[in-house]
Design a protein around this motif. Structure first.
Motif, PDB file in Angstrom:
ATOM      1  N   LYS A 170       0.828  -1.206   0.000  1.00 26.68           N
ATOM      2  CA  LYS A 170       0.000   0.000   0.000  1.00 26.68           C
ATOM      3  C   LYS A 170       0.862   1.256   0.000  1.00 26.68           C
ATOM      4  N   VAL A 171       1.973   1.217   0.724  1.00 28.69           N
ATOM      5  CA  VAL A 171       2.896   2.353   0.720  1.00 28.69           C
ATOM      6  C   VAL A 171       3.400   2.614  -0.695  1.00 28.69           C
ATOM      7  N   GLU A 172       3.754   1.546  -1.399  1.00 29.94           N
ATOM      8  CA  GLU A 172       4.226   1.696  -2.775  1.00 29.94           C
ATOM      9  C   GLU A 172       3.106   2.214  -3.672  1.00 29.94           C
ATOM     10  N   GLY A 173       1.863   1.760  -3.425  1.00 34.69           N
ATOM     11  CA  GLY A 173       0.732   2.285  -4.177  1.00 34.69           C
ATOM     12  C   GLY A 173       0.552   3.774  -3.951  1.00 34.69           C
ATOM     13  N   LEU A 174       0.746   4.223  -2.706  1.00 34.74           N
ATOM     14  CA  LEU A 174       0.649   5.652  -2.412  1.00 34.74           C
ATOM     15  C   LEU A 174       1.732   6.435  -3.143  1.00 34.74           C
ATOM     16  N   ALA A 175       2.957   5.913  -3.140  1.00 31.36           N
ATOM     17  CA  ALA A 175       4.043   6.578  -3.864  1.00 31.36           C
ATOM     18  C   ALA A 175       3.731   6.670  -5.352  1.00 31.36           C
ATOM     19  N   ASP A 176       3.191   5.590  -5.922  1.00 29.75           N
ATOM     20  CA  ASP A 176       2.851   5.599  -7.345  1.00 29.75           C
ATOM     21  C   ASP A 176       1.692   6.549  -7.630  1.00 29.75           C
ATOM     22  N   LEU A 177       0.751   6.657  -6.688  1.00 35.36           N
ATOM     23  CA  LEU A 177      -0.377   7.572  -6.881  1.00 35.36           C
ATOM     24  C   LEU A 177       0.103   9.013  -6.907  1.00 35.36           C
ATOM     25  N   ILE A 178       1.050   9.342  -6.059  1.00 37.52           N
ATOM     26  CA  ILE A 178       1.607  10.695  -6.049  1.00 37.52           C
ATOM     27  C   ILE A 178       2.339  10.986  -7.357  1.00 37.52           C
ATOM     28  N   ASP A 179       3.016   9.962  -7.901  1.00 32.29           N
ATOM     29  CA  ASP A 179       3.812  10.147  -9.117  1.00 32.29           C
ATOM     30  C   ASP A 179       3.017   9.933 -10.398  1.00 32.29           C
ATOM     31  N   ALA A 180       1.758   9.477 -10.299  1.00 32.39           N
ATOM     32  CA  ALA A 180       0.984   9.140 -11.494  1.00 32.39           C
ATOM     33  C   ALA A 180       0.824  10.358 -12.403  1.00 32.39           C
ATOM     34  N   GLU A 181       1.082  10.161 -13.687  1.00 35.14           N
ATOM     35  CA  GLU A 181       0.981  11.234 -14.673  1.00 35.14           C
ATOM     36  C   GLU A 181      -0.207  11.063 -15.602  1.00 35.14           C
ATOM     37  N   THR A 182      -0.765   9.866 -15.659  1.00 32.66           N
ATOM     38  CA  THR A 182      -1.871   9.605 -16.575  1.00 32.66           C
ATOM     39  C   THR A 182      -3.009   8.918 -15.828  1.00 32.66           C
ATOM     40  N   GLU A 183      -4.167   8.858 -16.473  1.00 33.61           N
ATOM     41  CA  GLU A 183      -5.338   8.262 -15.853  1.00 33.61           C
ATOM     42  C   GLU A 183      -5.127   6.771 -15.586  1.00 33.61           C
ATOM     43  N   ALA A 184      -4.509   6.064 -16.515  1.00 31.17           N
ATOM     44  CA  ALA A 184      -4.285   4.633 -16.326  1.00 31.17           C
ATOM     45  C   ALA A 184      -3.345   4.378 -15.159  1.00 31.17           C
ATOM     46  N   GLN A 185      -2.306   5.187 -15.026  1.00 33.64           N
ATOM     47  CA  GLN A 185      -1.387   5.043 -13.896  1.00 33.64           C
ATOM     48  C   GLN A 185      -2.104   5.340 -12.584  1.00 33.64           C
ATOM     49  N   ARG A 186      -2.969   6.338 -12.598  1.00 26.57           N
ATOM     50  CA  ARG A 186      -3.710   6.688 -11.378  1.00 26.57           C
ATOM     51  C   ARG A 186      -4.583   5.514 -10.932  1.00 26.57           C
ATOM     52  N   ARG A 187      -5.292   4.898 -11.883  1.00 31.49           N
ATOM     53  CA  ARG A 187      -6.180   3.788 -11.525  1.00 31.49           C
ATOM     54  C   ARG A 187      -5.383   2.614 -10.965  1.00 31.49           C
ATOM     55  N   GLN A 188      -4.262   2.303 -11.592  1.00 26.53           N
ATOM     56  CA  GLN A 188      -3.454   1.177 -11.120  1.00 26.53           C
ATOM     57  C   GLN A 188      -2.905   1.454  -9.730  1.00 26.53           C
ATOM     58  N   ALA A 189      -2.397   2.674  -9.518  1.00 27.96           N
ATOM     59  CA  ALA A 189      -1.837   3.016  -8.210  1.00 27.96           C
ATOM     60  C   ALA A 189      -2.913   2.976  -7.130  1.00 27.96           C
ATOM     61  N   LEU A 190      -4.112   3.434  -7.464  1.00 30.84           N
ATOM     62  CA  LEU A 190      -5.193   3.430  -6.482  1.00 30.84           C
ATOM     63  C   LEU A 190      -5.572   2.007  -6.090  1.00 30.84           C
ATOM     64  N   ARG A 191      -5.545   1.093  -7.061  1.00 31.10           N
ATOM     65  CA  ARG A 191      -5.827  -0.312  -6.729  1.00 31.10           C
ATOM     66  C   ARG A 191      -4.812  -0.847  -5.723  1.00 31.10           C
ATOM     67  N   GLN A 192      -3.545  -0.481  -5.902  1.00 29.95           N
ATOM     68  CA  GLN A 192      -2.530  -0.931  -4.958  1.00 29.95           C
ATOM     69  C   GLN A 192      -2.729  -0.296  -3.587  1.00 29.95           C
ATOM     70  N   LEU A 193      -3.047   1.003  -3.573  1.00 26.94           N
ATOM     71  CA  LEU A 193      -3.273   1.691  -2.311  1.00 26.94           C
ATOM     72  C   LEU A 193      -4.458   1.089  -1.561  1.00 26.94           C
ATOM     73  N   GLU A 194      -5.449   0.620  -2.292  1.00 24.92           N
ATOM     74  CA  GLU A 194      -6.625   0.011  -1.670  1.00 24.92           C
ATOM     75  C   GLU A 194      -6.386  -1.445  -1.257  1.00 24.92           C
ATOM     76  N   GLY A 195      -5.180  -1.975  -1.530  1.00 23.48           N
ATOM     77  CA  GLY A 195      -4.820  -3.291  -1.021  1.00 23.48           C
ATOM     78  C   GLY A 195      -4.999  -4.447  -1.968  1.00 23.48           C
ATOM     79  N   ARG A 196      -5.043  -4.181  -3.280  1.00 19.54           N
ATOM     80  CA  ARG A 196      -5.248  -5.264  -4.248  1.00 19.54           C
ATOM     81  C   ARG A 196      -4.178  -6.341  -4.108  1.00 19.54           C
ATOM     82  N   LEU A 197      -2.908  -5.967  -4.147  1.00 19.98           N
ATOM     83  CA  LEU A 197      -1.829  -6.946  -4.035  1.00 19.98           C
ATOM     84  C   LEU A 197      -1.707  -7.453  -2.608  1.00 19.98           C
ATOM     85  N   GLY A 198      -1.777  -6.546  -1.643  1.00 21.72           N
ATOM     86  CA  GLY A 198      -1.613  -6.951  -0.249  1.00 21.72           C
ATOM     87  C   GLY A 198      -2.638  -7.974   0.187  1.00 21.72           C
TER      88      GLY A 198
END
Length: 439
Positions: A126-154
């Motif tokens: 989730k920490v890595e998802g948060l880092a990716d969400l902050i760095d996201a530059e496009t809509e697809a990156q934002r959606r993927q990062a949000l899934r990680q932040l919400e615990g998809r992989l964890g």
């Protein structure tokens, strides 16, 4: 970094702004509010307060103050936010005043999120998802990062861990109580079945063509061809600004020039490279060598062919590749073997080219339910899956439960590295150093 310190930082970036949010977290947060804001307001409610200099009472600003007592806060500690006016002088004065409160200090990069992790508020994925969400530059990156932040992989990893703990318990029972009459003889077989099911699930996610990592890093399009084929002119047209020098002199581009773009919500990086030819100039030869290296790492190659230059088929082994006829305004649009023609000078064919690139990017970056977004995740899953394969082999034919149990432990340890359930100090130091100061 001492965890018993109270830390503070501006969380809304730097520079002049209407509002600046300053975060405070730690055991002295209440004391800081008492010294500067007359005490904490009701929990989780914004209250208008006059901020003053501790000790002197000199007014600093009128601010909205929020108080979030732990453990129900982002960091798990007592936490506060000061929503002050965003002038540089106001920000500097409030930060300076916080630094005078005993036990308070400025935060290190990523220290707020690190405390959230250490206090069990977030796992490492989730920490890595948060880092990716902050760095996201496009809509697809934002959606993927949000899934990680919400615990998809964890969540998936924790499900696998629970199953492997069950398998390990079965193997331990088989080893420790094999001489007991009420212990079934099928324990090793049950453990092997679990190991097989979890390993198969891991392989399914590992066979994702690295879509998650590619979406996070972006789709790379390399513009290549002989000198003066129009690569730099096309790059400027695609970027809609002058990023590369355009000259009639062959060999102007010596190094790779990158431009990151948002193409229909997908991250695409265009790379202009040196013209490919034999040259006696050592600098140009180095540029050509770098161009060939970028070709080998590209997701898509645009091989440019100009009507006023000898046509070349392009390098072998590059896939996928589009052969693009350039300078369509000079003729040559019917060039044999050309996939499409463009004129960067007058804009002919650019929309079609972008559409073709977009389709290729969408095909390559369609993450869907991809849960692996970093190379670190992939290495850990590969290590875990390999250990489970060894465990299955140890349980086949004549079972060796001792060897299988050790391999299941290794599989569990590899999974734990993804969520932070093992010693990951080096990973933490590298990860949190990339965060903003106030995050």
């Amino acid at each position: 970094m001492r965890s018993d310190d109270t830390i503070f930082a501006a969380a809304s970036g730097f520079g002049r702004s209407a509002v600046c949010v300053i975060r405070v977290s730690g055991p002295r947060t209440r004391a800081a509010l008492e010294a500067m804001a007359g005490g904490p307001p009701p929990p989780r409610r914004l209250a208008l307060r006059r901020l003053v200099e501790p000790g002197t009472g000199e007014p600093l600003d009128l601010a909205l103050v929020a108080w979030m007592p732990g453990p129900s806060s982002f960091t798990g500690e007592d936490q506060a936010e000061l929503h002050i006016h965003g002038g540089l002088a106001t920000r500097a004065a409030v930060l300076r005043a916080l630094g005078t409160v005993a036990g308070c200090r400025a935060a290190e990069p990523g220290e707020f999120t690190r405390r959230a992790f250490l206090n069990g508020r977030m796992d490492l994925s989730k920490v890595e998802g948060l880092a990716d969400l902050i760095d996201a530059e496009t809509e697809a990156q934002r959606r993927q990062a949000l899934r990680q932040l919400e615990g998809r992989l964890g969540s998936l990893v924790e499900t696998w861990r629970a199953r492997l703990i069950e398998a390990l318990a079965l193997l331990e029972a088989a080893l420790d109580f094999s001489d007991e009459g009420d212990v079934p003889a099928t324990l090793e077989g049950e453990a092997a079945t679990i190991a097989d099911e979890v390993a198969a699930a891991m392989r399914k996610h590992l066979a994702d063509a690295r879509r998650g990592e590619r979406l996070r890093d972006g789709f790379t399009v390399v513009l290549a061809g002989p000198p003066n084929a129009g690569k730099s002119t096309l790059l400027n047209a695609l970027a809609r600004r002058d990023v590369a020098i355009v000259s009639p002199v062959a060999g102007t581009t010596r190094d790779a020039i990158e431009v990151r773009c948002d193409l229909s919500g997908l991250p695409v990086t265009f790379v202009d490279t040196a013209g490919l030819r034999d040259s006696a100039d050592p600098i140009e030869r180095e540029g050509v060598a770098r161009a060939r290296a970028r070709l080998g790492a590209a997701d898509l190659v645009l091989w440019l062919i100009a009507p006023d230059l000898p046509g070349e088929a392009g390098p072998a082994g590059q896939c996928p590749m589009l052969r693009v006829g350039t300078k369509a305004d000079l003729g040559g649009s019917d060039e044999e073997g050309v996939d499409l023609t463009v004129s960067a000078a007058v804009g002919v064919g650019l929309a079609e080219l972008l559409d073709r690139i977009g389709r290729e990017a969408e095909k390559a970056l369609d993450g869907g339910d991809a849960v692996i977004t970093r190379e670190r995740h992939r290495r850990a899953l590969e290590t875990s899956e390999a250990a489970l394969v060894r465990a299955q082999a140890a349980l086949a034919d004549e079972p060796y439960a001792e060897l299988a149990a050790e391999d299941v432990r290794l599989a569990l340890r590899a999974l734990g590295a993804i969520t932070g359930r093992v010693d990951v100090e080096e990973i933490l130091d590298r990860l949190f150093a990339t965060f903003c100061i106030g995050k």
